[in-house]
Design a protein around this motif. Sequence first.
Motif, PDB file in Angstrom:
ATOM      1  N   ASP A 130     -40.579  -0.835  55.287  1.00 42.93           N
ATOM      2  CA  ASP A 130     -40.814  -1.492  53.998  1.00 42.93           C
ATOM      3  C   ASP A 130     -42.087  -0.971  53.339  1.00 42.93           C
ATOM      4  N   THR A 171     -28.631  -0.590  44.585  1.00 43.00           N
ATOM      5  CA  THR A 171     -28.513  -1.000  45.978  1.00 43.00           C
ATOM      6  C   THR A 171     -29.242  -2.328  46.236  1.00 43.00           C
ATOM      7  N   LYS A 172     -29.203  -2.748  47.472  1.00 40.91           N
ATOM      8  CA  LYS A 172     -29.735  -4.062  47.896  1.00 40.91           C
ATOM      9  C   LYS A 172     -29.005  -5.201  47.179  1.00 40.91           C
ATOM     10  N   LEU A 205     -28.698  -8.904  48.466  1.00 38.59           N
ATOM     11  CA  LEU A 205     -29.705  -9.947  48.280  1.00 38.59           C
ATOM     12  C   LEU A 205     -29.460 -10.765  47.010  1.00 38.59           C
TER      13      LEU A 205
HETATM   14  N1  LIG Z   1     -31.412  -6.301  52.276  1.00 41.69           N
HETATM   15  C1  LIG Z   1     -31.483  -4.998  52.038  1.00 41.69           C
HETATM   16  N2  LIG Z   1     -32.605  -4.367  52.305  1.00 41.69           N
HETATM   17  C2  LIG Z   1     -32.653  -3.039  52.065  1.00 41.69           C
HETATM   18  C3  LIG Z   1     -31.541  -2.358  51.569  1.00 41.69           C
HETATM   19  N3  LIG Z   1     -31.889  -1.054  51.426  1.00 41.69           N
HETATM   20  C4  LIG Z   1     -33.160  -0.933  51.825  1.00 41.69           C
HETATM   21  N4  LIG Z   1     -33.641  -2.143  52.221  1.00 41.69           N
HETATM   22  C5  LIG Z   1     -35.001  -2.374  52.701  1.00 41.69           C
HETATM   23  O1  LIG Z   1     -35.909  -1.820  51.740  1.00 41.69           O
HETATM   24  C6  LIG Z   1     -37.030  -1.223  52.394  1.00 41.69           C
HETATM   25  C7  LIG Z   1     -37.185   0.231  51.963  1.00 41.69           C
HETATM   26  O2  LIG Z   1     -36.039   0.898  52.381  1.00 41.69           O
HETATM   27  P1  LIG Z   1     -35.994   2.493  52.496  1.00 41.69           P
HETATM   28  O3  LIG Z   1     -34.585   2.851  52.721  1.00 41.69           O
HETATM   29  O4  LIG Z   1     -36.992   2.985  53.432  1.00 41.69           O
HETATM   30  O5  LIG Z   1     -36.423   2.869  51.050  1.00 41.69           O
HETATM   31  P2  LIG Z   1     -36.746   4.310  50.439  1.00 41.69           P
HETATM   32  O6  LIG Z   1     -36.279   4.347  49.074  1.00 41.69           O
HETATM   33  O7  LIG Z   1     -36.224   5.368  51.359  1.00 41.69           O
HETATM   34  O8  LIG Z   1     -38.339   4.334  50.485  1.00 41.69           O
HETATM   35  P3  LIG Z   1     -39.319   5.597  50.446  1.00 41.69           P
HETATM   36  O9  LIG Z   1     -38.835   6.593  51.451  1.00 41.69           O
HETATM   37  O10 LIG Z   1     -40.602   5.010  50.818  1.00 41.69           O
HETATM   38  O11 LIG Z   1     -39.296   6.091  49.083  1.00 41.69           O
HETATM   39  C8  LIG Z   1     -36.775  -1.375  53.877  1.00 41.69           C
HETATM   40  O12 LIG Z   1     -37.517  -2.491  54.364  1.00 41.69           O
HETATM   41  C9  LIG Z   1     -35.289  -1.638  53.982  1.00 41.69           C
HETATM   42  O13 LIG Z   1     -34.967  -2.438  55.093  1.00 41.69           O
HETATM   43  C10 LIG Z   1     -30.354  -3.085  51.283  1.00 41.69           C
HETATM   44  O14 LIG Z   1     -29.313  -2.584  50.822  1.00 41.69           O
HETATM   45  N5  LIG Z   1     -30.385  -4.418  51.534  1.00 41.69           N
END
Ligand SMILES: Nc1nc2c(ncn2[C@@H]2O[C@H](COP(=O)(O)OP(=O)(O)OP(=O)(O)O)[C@@H](O)[C@H]2O)c(=O)[nH]1
Lengths: 461, 610
Positions: A255, A339-340, A343
């Motif tokens: 995160d 995405t996400k 939630l």
């Molecule tokens: N509930 C939920 N949490 C998510 C989802 N996708 C990512 N997260 C959370 O969001 C946070 C960041 O996720 P990452 O996938 O590392 O995000 P990123 O875009 O790759 O981040 P950077 O590499 O730092 O740019 C993490 O704590 C994940 O668990 C999702 O679809 N649902």
Amino acid sequence: MDVNHGLMDTIAAIATPVGTGGIAIVRLSGPDAFAIAGRMIKLRKGTALEEMKSWSMALGDVLEQASGRLIDECIVLVMKACRSYTGEHVVEIQCHGGTVVAEKVLSLAFKLGARPAGPGEFTKRAFINGRITLDEAEAVLDIVTSSSEAALFQAGRRLKGELGAMVSRWEGQIVDLLALLQGAIDFPETIEAERSEIQGMLEGLKNDITAVLERAPLGLALSQGVEVCLVGRPNVGKSSLFNALLSRDRAIVTDVPGTTRDVLRETTEWYGLPVVLLDTAGLRETGEVVEALGVERAQTAATESNVILYVLDDTQGICAEDVKWLDKWQGRNCLAVVTKTDLNKSQVDIEQLEQICGDSWVYVSGATRFGVEDLKKKVQSMFAGVGDPEALAPGSARQVDCLERALDEIEAAIEYLNQGWTDDVIALALEAAAGALMELTGKQVSGETLDRIFSRFCVGK
Amino acid sequence: MAGNAFDFDVLVVGSGHAGCEAAFAAARLGMKTAMVTMDARNIAGMPCNPSIGGPGKAQIVAEIDALGGEIALATDKTAIEMRLLNASKGPAVQSLRAQVDKHAYSAYMRNKINELGITLVEGMVTEVMVRHGRAYGVALGDGSVIRSRTVVLCTGVYLESRIFIGSEVIESGPIGEPSAKGLSACLADLGFQLGRFKTGTSPRILKSSIDWDRLVREKGVDKPVALSFMSVPKLWDKDVCYSTYTNERTHEVIRENIDRAPLFDGTIKGVGPRYCPSIEDKVMRFPDRKRHQLYFEIESEESDDVYILGLSTSLPEDVQYQMLYTIPGLSRAKITRPGYAIEYDYMVPSQISTTFEVQGLEGLFTAGQINGTSGYEEAAAQGLLAGVNAVMKLKEEEPLILGRKEAYIGVLLDDLVSTVIEEPYRMLTSRAEHRLFLRHSNADMRLTPAGRRVGLVSDERWQAFCRKAELMDKGRTLLEHTVSGKAVKDLLRSPDKRIEDFFDAVPELGILPDEVLSEIEIEAKYAGFIERQDREARRLRRHLDKKLPEGVDWRRVRSLSRETIDKLVRYRPRTIGKALSVGVSPSDALVILAMLRGGKLGRGPAGRKA
Ligand SMILES: Nc1nc2c(ncn2[C@@H]2O[C@H](COP(=O)(O)OP(=O)(O)OP(=O)(O)O)[C@@H](O)[C@H]2O)c(=O)[nH]1
Ligand SMILES: [Mg+2]
């Protein structure tokens, strides 16, 4: 001095992909293929392997030399030189029991004097032995390395020589024109070159080659994999989606914004489409040196890829930065991925999103894999959808290069015609165009032109 | 044999176009020179059409001239008319063709022989005398031997020649001349490979038996021209060339009598040139063509013979008459010499080296049709080089060898020594990959320094050359002047700009002589294209130019096919490209490349050279 040695020794390798299926094939090719196989395999019917007829199969046992211990039961297929794929003696040993057993069989072959085959070496030998043309060799290499059925299909068409046939047809047309122009220069009393006729034929060629070149990105993508790049602001969930799309835990997810730095590349396959999936660093202004480099790489990767997946976080909505990036990549196979969604925050304003990118957006969740398959299908359909996916397309950079050069020269010839340049200059461009195409088919321009002059025109005193 | 017991330094066999240039070059370089001919009245004869030049050939004529040869000067002196071919197709392919008075031409060359102190010997050479792998003279039919330190064979189409007119087969040279007997057998005994070619010519008809007003007059060139850089350009429109067409009735006659053509019934074994088919060939191979063009050329002001270009045939004389009668204007034509096909021996030219010396037989040179070529110009070019190189060898000086990028003659040489010649070899502009650069107009700039180096270029020619070269440099500098911010030479790259357009801006240009102006204009206009042509040629040659080591015993290379080995042994290609052009398969070429890379090909054991 025995010059055979070193060039034409016997090579061996496992011919089936690693880790797949119950049957693995060990292939031997070279002058000693029969002798080596004969020493490791005892045929069930008791005869010697060396006496098998070309293109025949037999059941046998692979035995370890020293102990005489049975390693595996196998089926052998022998092909004699000239009638085999490589043009040399070839033995194929089909082992059960998968890779582990195949490895054992292979090491046995090495002990008996075979040498490990280099990448594509069987094909190279086929080429050297005159079994296949350069064009076909490329297609075979594609088949060997292609990871999906669609690509196989493309490669298969080229193998059958359809691209070659088309290139030969164009080449024939250019050589005809050249024969007309050059013929009129060498035999001015008997041959007359009509400029309007030449112009018409050149325009036709230009259109045909242009049409095929337009499909080049597709052809290249299909034989090398479509590059799909995940980009977006930090922490929006790119890496989670990356993992979900690959169905394995490949990228680090935390995160902490700014987790991903380097570009990650993985190959996969979406409904028949070979894909190279890229995960990148989150886009933001940053003073941190390593992260700044990552951001730079992310942008380059996005720009060079075939498809951009712009990831938006449904818990945060669209910000000015997002709008800027989405605008920048519109019209470039860019898909917005929200995405996400598990939630249920619904912070992304769909109306605003549709204003920016129409219906090029999807809802997904990296956590629950919701919408992930739909996303794959959507990307796949971007390629299956445009034009005819079965339409012929050049599949290697070399082919594209030759075709592009030929097209450049044809355009130059048309320009020279329009500017009123003399025939010797137009012939120069046509000669170069024919030369570029003949690089694909391996002929020589001047000989072909002369033959054509004499077969088409009645010249002479 | 006493060391100095030679009668001559250079002995030339044959008095045709190759023989003349070879003998003249040797004599001019101070050698004691002899010319042996079967017929001393037949010097530089023209058994085919009475013309010199044309596409590719005019360039060769200019090159010979630039080197100090005779053909261009002789043509300018004895031409009746000249035409400019390809006038609108670009400066590089534009070519003059001269219709010459063949008797005057022959007389001119005969005078030169006397002038240069060349000993003319009448006799038939039956043998090349060889001792310890060296030629030391020739034996004649009467058994006498002439000793010479070098021998140049320029025997044309006379070796074991046979003539065909219908079913008649005559052991003869071109009509009226004897065939050369014995020499072929001697060459074969010496281990050389011979081949058999054929060519043909059309009937000659009596000038007064033609109704000229029913033919169309062909106009000569409308501006003053000359082939030689040393001649004063003249206007050439005389009333000596006419044209018309064959028609369906002519073709009918041919088809009805085709079974009487030796070309079609298998009597003739030799391979004929595709660029010079007989009329029966044209009619049978192109049945859709309703007519074929014919030209009528007056051969000499002193004779009544008219040459018909386009009607080469070996049909019997009565059929030739029937054919002629179908053509408007020829209803009362009288044949003075029927058309015929001729078959002759040639020596497979890959057996000569780049100096025209026969490989494996020191002191023997061959030039002209004996090397499988066709055409007076091609023969003359070889004669000159063979003559010069015989002398260079005697003087132990650097030979004169021209490359493909320097001259059409270089293309000719390279093709002869390193490809398979499957038909009588004629020069064509299509063969020269650097043709935009290889122009008639710059042959002097390309080659006169080389001619001067070997000593063939007279002081007079050299001074003229130096003057022109200086003016060219001056002109090139003037083209650097800018007009509204751009150099004149760059502005000239546009196809519609002429150098005259810049006389106001750069007045000094206007006072340069025409030939200099037109040359610097072409240079500027075509500069980009010439560079491109260069690049393209280099690209093609990138792999093709990879050298093959000499002295490899290919028969011991087991991974090559038998056919390939045969070809490598026979033609000894020096590069991969040449190997491909003698028919080595691409896959074998790759094997060879792979072995070259791996350093697997070294010299074979001594004495096993193929
Ligand atoms: N509930 C939920 N949490 C998510 C989802 N996708 C990512 N997260 C959370 O969001 C946070 C960041 O996720 P990452 O996938 O590392 O995000 P990123 O875009 O790759 O981040 P950077 O590499 O730092 O740019 C993490 O704590 C994940 O668990 C999702 O679809 N649902
Ligand atoms: Mg990440």
